[in-house]
Each structure stands twice: as C-alpha cells, then as structure tokens.
Design a protein around this motif. Structure first.
Motif, PDB file in Angstrom:
ATOM      1  N   PHE A  27      -3.530  60.649  58.629  1.00  0.00           N
ATOM      2  CA  PHE A  27      -3.728  61.170  57.274  1.00  0.00           C
ATOM      3  C   PHE A  27      -2.492  61.913  56.783  1.00  0.00           C
ATOM      4  N   GLY A  28      -1.891  62.678  57.661  1.00  0.00           N
ATOM      5  CA  GLY A  28      -0.773  63.520  57.270  1.00  0.00           C
ATOM      6  C   GLY A  28       0.496  62.770  56.924  1.00  0.00           C
ATOM      7  N   SER A  29       0.496  61.451  57.063  1.00  0.00           N
ATOM      8  CA  SER A  29       1.665  60.644  56.709  1.00  0.00           C
ATOM      9  C   SER A  29       1.524  59.976  55.350  1.00  0.00           C
TER      10      SER A  29
ATOM     11  N   GLY B  70       2.909  69.939  50.031  1.00  0.00           N
ATOM     12  CA  GLY B  70       3.766  70.904  49.361  1.00  0.00           C
ATOM     13  C   GLY B  70       4.052  70.615  47.896  1.00  0.00           C
ATOM     14  N   ARG B  71       3.792  69.387  47.471  1.00  0.00           N
ATOM     15  CA  ARG B  71       4.075  69.012  46.071  1.00  0.00           C
ATOM     16  C   ARG B  71       2.835  68.388  45.449  1.00  0.00           C
TER      17      ARG B  71
ATOM     18  N   SER C  46      -5.796  69.601  46.387  1.00  0.00           N
ATOM     19  CA  SER C  46      -5.376  70.199  47.644  1.00  0.00           C
ATOM     20  C   SER C  46      -5.790  69.268  48.782  1.00  0.00           C
ATOM     21  N   ARG C  47      -5.252  69.538  49.958  1.00  0.00           N
ATOM     22  CA  ARG C  47      -5.600  68.708  51.112  1.00  0.00           C
ATOM     23  C   ARG C  47      -5.647  69.557  52.361  1.00  0.00           C
TER      24      ARG C  47
ATOM     25  N   THR D 155       5.717  59.870  51.515  1.00  0.00           N
ATOM     26  CA  THR D 155       5.767  61.326  51.471  1.00  0.00           C
ATOM     27  C   THR D 155       5.731  61.844  50.041  1.00  0.00           C
ATOM     28  N   GLU D 156       6.095  60.972  49.087  1.00  0.00           N
ATOM     29  CA  GLU D 156       6.145  61.367  47.684  1.00  0.00           C
ATOM     30  C   GLU D 156       5.193  60.484  46.897  1.00  0.00           C
ATOM     31  N   PRO D 157       4.121  61.030  46.310  1.00  0.00           N
ATOM     32  CA  PRO D 157       3.105  60.185  45.678  1.00  0.00           C
ATOM     33  C   PRO D 157       3.556  59.589  44.354  1.00  0.00           C
TER      34      PRO D 157
END
Length: 125
Positions: free
Chosen positions: A29-31, A56-57, A71-72, A103-105
C-alpha cells in the motif's frame, strides 16, 4: 492484484459531514498513490482529492478545498476522505482509486489502475 472497498457514504443535510474510508488489499500500500473521484448522474467522473504514497502531499479539486481532507494510514492500509460543509452539488457516487507504484498522484482517472465499487453520498434536506 489490488482490491479497494469504500464505506461511509449516506444521506446528510447541507452543511453536514461525512467520512469516507477505503480499505486496500494487495501489493504494498505504501508504494501507491491514492485518490478519490466522484460521479454525479449524467456527468463524467471527476477528480476530488489525491494523496502521495508517503502521505506528505495532497491535492484537491478547487471546489472542495478547505472542506474536504484526504489522509492515509499506511499501517492500516486505509485512505480516508473527511468531508465537511457538504453541499447538494457534492451529491455523487464516490470512488476510491489506486495508482500503482506512483509516488506522485495524478488527477486524471486515466492515471489510476484500480478502482473500488463506489459509495453513494447524497446531500439533501
């Protein structure tokens, strides 16, 4: 394979609040960047909010800035959309989405590979 499941939708009066949650199962999930989209009857699916893999973003559609918060929790594999000061125009089916190994949505639905089934949010008096 990734599976997403939304919860928390419902009927709320204008000015009220709802909290949507999305549970994630599958690869790390964290990736993955995560996003929320919505689709109102007769309209195209639109971007609502997104959060980077590390959390963070965050990014928001202009119409929800200051009212919605994404949030996550990477330990619990969940992403949440807190919606305050809801308006009738927020009425839609809300979808959780996953952009794998990003990493950047992105803000386009084309950026996301996996989708939940959606949860209905109705704002009405």
């Amino acid at each position: 394979q990734v599976t997403l499941e939304e919860s928390g939708g419902g009927l709320v009066q204008p000015g009220g609040s709802l909290r949507l949650s999305c549970s994630f199962s599958g690869r790390a999930f964290g990736s993955n960047s995560m996003g929320w989209f919505r689709q109102a009857p007769g309209k195209e699916r639109e971007f609502v909010a997104a959060i980077s893999a590390g959390g963070g973003r965050t990014y928001y559609q202009d119409s929800v800035k200051g009212r919605f918060t994404i949030s996550r929790d990477n330990d619990k594999n969940t992403v949440t959309l807190q919606m305050n000061s809801l308006k009738p125009e927020d009425t839609a089916v809300y979808f959780c989405a996953c952009e794998v190994l990003s990493t950047e949505p992105g803000t386009s639905s084309w950026d996301y590979e996996y989708w939940g089934q959606g949860t209905q949010v109705t704002v009405s008096s």
